[in-house]
Design an enzyme around this catalytic site. Sequence first.
Site, PDB file in Angstrom:
ATOM      1  CB  SER A 136      -0.861   0.007   1.264  1.00 54.96           C
ATOM      2  OG  SER A 136      -1.473   1.268   1.443  1.00 54.96           O
ATOM      3  CE1 TYR A 149      -4.245  -2.474   5.137  1.00 53.77           C
ATOM      4  CE2 TYR A 149      -3.331  -0.277   4.792  1.00 53.77           C
ATOM      5  CZ  TYR A 149      -3.900  -1.440   4.284  1.00 53.77           C
ATOM      6  OH  TYR A 149      -4.117  -1.557   2.925  1.00 53.77           O
TER       7      TYR A 149
HETATM    8  P1  NDP Z   1     -11.392  -5.989   0.516  1.00 47.77           P
HETATM    9  O1  NDP Z   1     -11.673  -5.898   1.972  1.00 47.77           O
HETATM   10  O2  NDP Z   1     -12.331  -5.374  -0.433  1.00 47.77           O
HETATM   11  O3  NDP Z   1     -11.157  -7.528   0.122  1.00 47.77           O
HETATM   12  C1  NDP Z   1     -10.231  -8.298   0.863  1.00 47.77           C
HETATM   13  C2  NDP Z   1     -10.434  -9.764   0.588  1.00 47.77           C
HETATM   14  O4  NDP Z   1      -9.483 -10.492   1.390  1.00 47.77           O
HETATM   15  C3  NDP Z   1     -11.830 -10.233   1.025  1.00 47.77           C
HETATM   16  O5  NDP Z   1     -12.315 -11.178   0.136  1.00 47.77           O
HETATM   17  C4  NDP Z   1     -11.555 -10.847   2.392  1.00 47.77           C
HETATM   18  O6  NDP Z   1     -12.478 -11.830   2.777  1.00 47.77           O
HETATM   19  C5  NDP Z   1     -10.185 -11.462   2.155  1.00 47.77           C
HETATM   20  N1  NDP Z   1      -9.541 -11.722   3.426  1.00 47.77           N
HETATM   21  C6  NDP Z   1      -9.367 -10.852   4.453  1.00 47.77           C
HETATM   22  N2  NDP Z   1      -8.846 -11.473   5.508  1.00 47.77           N
HETATM   23  C7  NDP Z   1      -8.681 -12.777   5.145  1.00 47.77           C
HETATM   24  C8  NDP Z   1      -8.212 -13.914   5.823  1.00 47.77           C
HETATM   25  N3  NDP Z   1      -7.822 -13.870   7.084  1.00 47.77           N
HETATM   26  N4  NDP Z   1      -8.184 -15.088   5.164  1.00 47.77           N
HETATM   27  C9  NDP Z   1      -8.604 -15.173   3.893  1.00 47.77           C
HETATM   28  N5  NDP Z   1      -9.067 -14.121   3.199  1.00 47.77           N
HETATM   29  C10 NDP Z   1      -9.119 -12.934   3.821  1.00 47.77           C
HETATM   30  O7  NDP Z   1      -9.931  -5.360   0.340  1.00 47.77           O
HETATM   31  P2  NDP Z   1      -9.210  -4.754  -0.976  1.00 47.77           P
HETATM   32  O8  NDP Z   1      -9.527  -5.545  -2.157  1.00 47.77           O
HETATM   33  O9  NDP Z   1      -9.420  -3.295  -0.964  1.00 47.77           O
HETATM   34  O10 NDP Z   1      -7.705  -4.982  -0.536  1.00 47.77           O
HETATM   35  C11 NDP Z   1      -6.910  -6.029  -1.064  1.00 47.77           C
HETATM   36  C12 NDP Z   1      -5.467  -5.758  -0.712  1.00 47.77           C
HETATM   37  O11 NDP Z   1      -5.087  -4.491  -1.235  1.00 47.77           O
HETATM   38  C13 NDP Z   1      -5.222  -5.691   0.803  1.00 47.77           C
HETATM   39  O12 NDP Z   1      -3.986  -6.295   1.098  1.00 47.77           O
HETATM   40  C14 NDP Z   1      -5.154  -4.199   1.063  1.00 47.77           C
HETATM   41  O13 NDP Z   1      -4.365  -3.915   2.184  1.00 47.77           O
HETATM   42  C15 NDP Z   1      -4.527  -3.697  -0.219  1.00 47.77           C
HETATM   43  N6  NDP Z   1      -4.786  -2.300  -0.523  1.00 47.77           N
HETATM   44  C16 NDP Z   1      -6.069  -1.817  -0.687  1.00 47.77           C
HETATM   45  C17 NDP Z   1      -6.278  -0.485  -0.983  1.00 47.77           C
HETATM   46  C18 NDP Z   1      -7.641   0.085  -1.163  1.00 47.77           C
HETATM   47  O14 NDP Z   1      -7.763   1.311  -1.164  1.00 47.77           O
HETATM   48  N7  NDP Z   1      -8.673  -0.702  -1.352  1.00 47.77           N
HETATM   49  C19 NDP Z   1      -5.141   0.448  -1.152  1.00 47.77           C
HETATM   50  C20 NDP Z   1      -3.853  -0.162  -0.972  1.00 47.77           C
HETATM   51  C21 NDP Z   1      -3.694  -1.485  -0.683  1.00 47.77           C
HETATM   52  P3  NDP Z   1     -13.660 -11.475   3.844  1.00 47.77           P
HETATM   53  O15 NDP Z   1     -14.367 -10.273   3.307  1.00 47.77           O
HETATM   54  O16 NDP Z   1     -14.452 -12.695   3.846  1.00 47.77           O
HETATM   55  O17 NDP Z   1     -12.934 -11.191   5.138  1.00 47.77           O
END
Ligand code: NDP
Length: 215
Positions: A136, A149
């Site tokens: 990020s 985070y």
């Molecule tokens: P979302 O919350 O929209 O999606 C995250 C996904 O990861 C969900 O499907 C969630 O499942 C899954 N997940 C979370 N925890 C676990 C776990 N313990 N085991 C298995 N699956 C898990 O997040 P984003 O798509 O926005 O983010 C994806 C990545 O991008 C992350 O690493 C985030 O830090 C990074 N990021 C995002 C930004 C943003 O602005 N969106 C900016 C910069 C980086 P469930 O919902 O069931 O928990």
Amino acid sequence: MQINFSGLRALVTGAGKGFGRDTVKALHDSGAQVVAVSRTNEDLVSLSKECPGIEPVCVDLGDWEATERALGNIGPIDLLVNNAGVLLEQPFLEVSKEAFDRTINVNLRSVIQVSQMVAKGMIARGVPGSIVNVSSMVSRAAVINLTSYSSTKGAMDMLTKIMALELGPHKIRVNTVNPTLVLTHMGRKFATNVEFANALKERIPLKKFAENHRI
Ligand code: NDP
């Protein structure tokens, strides 16, 4: 640009929503066989309908033993996207053990665990591969309430460099991407911090956040 990943097998973590879900779709459209790993089964069921033939794996990546059971015999993987992440906001003075441990375990420890499994398989097969860690912009930019985070993302950037150094000789490339705020499930929640969101938007040339249409 047409990318052809036919014949390759990819694993994407956090595949149920946001970036991970779109990444699965893009890899599937490009011909890869995709293992989609996420926590909520309903997300994987709907994703499997959209992308017939993917291999869904439902596991909490914050649980080391469950992850070992779910992915320990996952078979050959050529491309890995370590995308799963959680963002638990707390002021520094209120950071709890539970929230910090959870964030470390999901955002960082699971990256080491899953990457070890995948990289060992690549090395044993003697094939090249690629690993992408989703970090990020806040790995480098300080933002209030993001102690847990941002600490994991800063650590992930360094982890990526070390993985790249150690795995490079085996022809395994390791990179991070460091996105800014995107309006996924996680991004929308964070953007409710209006003061922060407006200040950030001002720094984006188009003055708007990227959208994720497949939440
Ligand atoms: P979302 O919350 O929209 O999606 C995250 C996904 O990861 C969900 O499907 C969630 O499942 C899954 N997940 C979370 N925890 C676990 C776990 N313990 N085991 C298995 N699956 C898990 O997040 P984003 O798509 O926005 O983010 C994806 C990545 O991008 C992350 O690493 C985030 O830090 C990074 N990021 C995002 C930004 C943003 O602005 N969106 C900016 C910069 C980086 P469930 O919902 O069931 O928990």
